[in-house]
Scaffold this motif. Sequence first.
Motif, short mmCIF file in Angstrom:
data_model
loop_
_atom_site.label_atom_id
_atom_site.label_comp_id
_atom_site.label_asym_id
_atom_site.label_seq_id
_atom_site.Cartn_x
_atom_site.Cartn_y
_atom_site.Cartn_z
N PHE A 15 -1.66 6.81 10.14
CA PHE A 15 -1.30 5.34 10.26
C PHE A 15 -2.72 5.29 8.68
O PHE A 15 -2.54 5.05 7.29
N ARG A 16 -3.40 7.18 8.31
CA ARG A 16 -4.40 6.70 7.11
C ARG A 16 -4.19 7.38 5.89
O ARG A 16 -4.58 6.29 5.10
N PRO A 17 -2.97 7.42 5.57
CA PRO A 17 -2.22 7.96 4.26
C PRO A 17 -2.16 6.86 3.83
O PRO A 17 -2.06 7.16 2.48
N ASP A 18 -1.38 5.28 4.69
CA ASP A 18 -1.02 3.94 4.14
C ASP A 18 -1.48 3.21 5.25
O ASP A 18 -0.53 2.24 5.01
N ASP A 20 -3.02 0.27 4.13
CA ASP A 20 -3.07 -1.50 3.87
C ASP A 20 -1.54 -1.40 3.54
O ASP A 20 -1.50 -2.55 3.66
N ALA A 21 -0.51 -0.33 3.26
CA ALA A 21 1.16 -0.93 2.79
C ALA A 21 1.41 -1.07 4.84
O ALA A 21 2.14 -1.94 4.40
N VAL A 22 1.08 -0.69 5.50
CA VAL A 22 1.80 -1.02 6.80
C VAL A 22 1.10 -1.85 7.49
O VAL A 22 2.19 -2.98 7.81
N ARG A 25 3.56 -4.65 5.56
CA ARG A 25 4.71 -4.49 5.70
C ARG A 25 4.71 -5.54 6.57
O ARG A 25 5.75 -5.97 6.92
N GLU A 225 5.72 1.21 13.87
CA GLU A 225 4.45 0.07 12.85
C GLU A 225 5.02 -1.29 13.41
O GLU A 225 5.33 -1.31 13.62
#
Length: 262
Positions: A15-18, A20-22, A25, A225
């Motif tokens: 989950f580190r790369p995205d 905030d997007a997770v 969503r 997710e």
Amino acid sequence: MHLIDIGANLTHESFRPDFDAVLARARAHGVATMVVTGASAGGSRAALHLARTHPDLLHATAGVHPHHAIDYDDATDALLRELVADERIKAVGETGLDYHRNYSPQVAQIEAFERQLAIAADCGKPLFLHQRDAHADFMATMRQFSGRIGKAVVHCFTGTREELHDYLDAGWHIGITGWLCDERRGTHLRELVRDIPADRLMIETDAPYLLPRSVRPPPSHRRNEPMYLRHIVEELARDRGEPVEATAAATTATARAFFGIT
């Protein structure tokens, strides 16, 4: 629809790369609150950090998964006792027994489990429990603390009817994941979920694990997710024979009451 994901491993490196997007969503798909699972000493510390950083969206648990029981020592015990004093930590765990993989010796698993049950007894917070292929020892260990511990949820329930009713008879809650959506190994759950009273039923993704196999179209990846919690509650409602709005409202109310989430 306002859903609560009671078990998401959001400290996982995937989950580190995205991150905030997770979260974005999840919100877009009706997930109003997520409880970040603490499954190791470092992971529990990280889970609390996330909950503090996103107080409007995240809470956390603190515990040591049976896979990591071999690492449980006095320093771990002291750290967990420190962490559970924080109001953002809503439960002790993930703790329990896992004889399916036995990444830690069974003796070490039982000892770590007992020590975390003692923490729950002392702090009064609920338990977030794991059990796989260890039902007899799991029940025997829990019985040792009968009358000393409060609320408990057996998360990611995948077991038999007999196991389910042992948990319900003990007064515990049940967490249902995307295992329900697995046509290879979860079909038995589609009937069993009807046995769970609405005020003892909660939902979770266990992200990034257990991506629901019935999501259509299937995603190009295997990472689960929190956004997929909506798919789980839709499947759960269908299997329980009730409107999805009713299942969503009931599981959210139950989770709020269980974890003390306002």
